[in-house]
Design a protein around this motif. Structure first.
Motif, PDB file in Angstrom:
ATOM      1  N   ARG A 190       0.838  -1.206   0.000  1.00  0.00           N
ATOM      2  CA  ARG A 190       0.000   0.000   0.000  1.00  0.00           C
ATOM      3  C   ARG A 190       0.874   1.258   0.000  1.00  0.00           C
ATOM      4  O   ARG A 190       0.501   2.275  -0.583  1.00  0.00           O
ATOM      5  CB  ARG A 190      -0.935  -0.003   1.207  1.00  0.00           C
TER       6      ARG A 190
ATOM      7  N   GLY B  75       0.998   4.669  -2.448  1.00  0.00           N
ATOM      8  CA  GLY B  75       0.829   5.999  -1.870  1.00  0.00           C
ATOM      9  C   GLY B  75      -0.159   5.985  -0.718  1.00  0.00           C
ATOM     10  O   GLY B  75      -1.245   5.447  -0.849  1.00  0.00           O
ATOM     11  N   LEU B  76       0.243   6.558   0.382  1.00  0.00           N
ATOM     12  CA  LEU B  76      -0.595   6.628   1.580  1.00  0.00           C
ATOM     13  C   LEU B  76      -0.668   8.066   2.074  1.00  0.00           C
ATOM     14  O   LEU B  76       0.306   8.810   1.983  1.00  0.00           O
ATOM     15  CB  LEU B  76       0.014   5.788   2.719  1.00  0.00           C
ATOM     16  N   THR B  77      -1.808   8.398   2.622  1.00  0.00           N
ATOM     17  CA  THR B  77      -1.906   9.706   3.276  1.00  0.00           C
ATOM     18  C   THR B  77      -1.281   9.562   4.665  1.00  0.00           C
ATOM     19  O   THR B  77      -1.083   8.455   5.170  1.00  0.00           O
ATOM     20  CB  THR B  77      -3.371  10.150   3.413  1.00  0.00           C
ATOM     21  N   ALA B  78      -1.009  10.694   5.281  1.00  0.00           N
ATOM     22  CA  ALA B  78      -0.409  10.674   6.611  1.00  0.00           C
ATOM     23  C   ALA B  78      -1.331  10.011   7.618  1.00  0.00           C
ATOM     24  O   ALA B  78      -0.883   9.266   8.492  1.00  0.00           O
ATOM     25  CB  ALA B  78      -0.071  12.096   7.050  1.00  0.00           C
ATOM     26  N   SER B  79      -2.638  10.240   7.520  1.00  0.00           N
ATOM     27  CA  SER B  79      -3.574   9.634   8.483  1.00  0.00           C
ATOM     28  C   SER B  79      -3.669   8.122   8.261  1.00  0.00           C
ATOM     29  O   SER B  79      -3.760   7.360   9.225  1.00  0.00           O
ATOM     30  CB  SER B  79      -4.943  10.296   8.411  1.00  0.00           C
ATOM     31  N   GLU B  80      -3.646   7.678   6.991  1.00  0.00           N
ATOM     32  CA  GLU B  80      -3.667   6.235   6.722  1.00  0.00           C
ATOM     33  C   GLU B  80      -2.407   5.581   7.281  1.00  0.00           C
ATOM     34  O   GLU B  80      -2.483   4.525   7.916  1.00  0.00           O
ATOM     35  CB  GLU B  80      -3.753   5.963   5.210  1.00  0.00           C
ATOM     36  N   TYR B  81      -1.275   6.213   7.052  1.00  0.00           N
ATOM     37  CA  TYR B  81      -0.018   5.669   7.560  1.00  0.00           C
ATOM     38  C   TYR B  81      -0.049   5.628   9.092  1.00  0.00           C
ATOM     39  O   TYR B  81       0.365   4.628   9.695  1.00  0.00           O
ATOM     40  CB  TYR B  81       1.175   6.507   7.081  1.00  0.00           C
TER      41      TYR B  81
END
Length: 145
Positions: A54, A58-64
């Motif tokens: 994932r 690409g991940l957003t900061a909140s997803e990470y």
């Protein structure tokens, strides 16, 4: 006395059988623990691989942050599981020691019974020999007269 020893021997056999069952149960619990630990480690590894895949997309900061918190929780769970290992090992060792003690006790009763039976047989043999000697002496004295 022999009946008392037989009774004690039977009780010792029963205790030994119960100790074997407890040892088997403890070994089974330890094995289950290792299987569960292996499953958690495999799940963590799979989760890390998914996180990497994932991350490549690409991940957003909140997803990470969410995924990282979950990974931290899994690490804490693994640490707690590994702490429990000694409990299961101790349980197996305690059961093993108890079983060995019960086996030793049973064998000592068996030895005492065997000894008592041998002594009884020796007394019977001596009594029989004495009767045979008396009979032979009686026959000899009758022939002499």
């Amino acid at each position: 006395m022999s009946q008392a020893l037989e009774f004690l021997q039977e009780q010792a056999k029963e205790k030994e059988n119960q100790a074997v069952l407890a040892l088997n149960s403890a070994n089974s619990e330890l094995e289950n623990y290792y299987q569960q630990l292996k499953q958690i480690e495999q799940y963590r590894m799979d989760y890390c691989n998914q996180l990497i895949d994932r991350g490549k997309q690409g991940l957003t900061a909140s997803e990470y942050g969410h995924l990282n918190r979950f990974l931290t929780q899994m690490d804490e769970t693994l640490a707690k599981q590994k702490q429990a290992e000694q409990h299961f090992k101790d349980q197996v060792e305690n059961c093993r020691e108890y079983w060995l003690e019960m086996r030793k006790q049973r064998k000592s009763y068996e030895w005492m019974l065997e000894k008592a039976q041998k002594e009884k047989q020796m007394r019977l043999d001596k009594a029989e020999q004495k009767q045979m000697d008396e009979f032979a002496t009686l026959q000899f004295s009758r022939r002499s007269l």
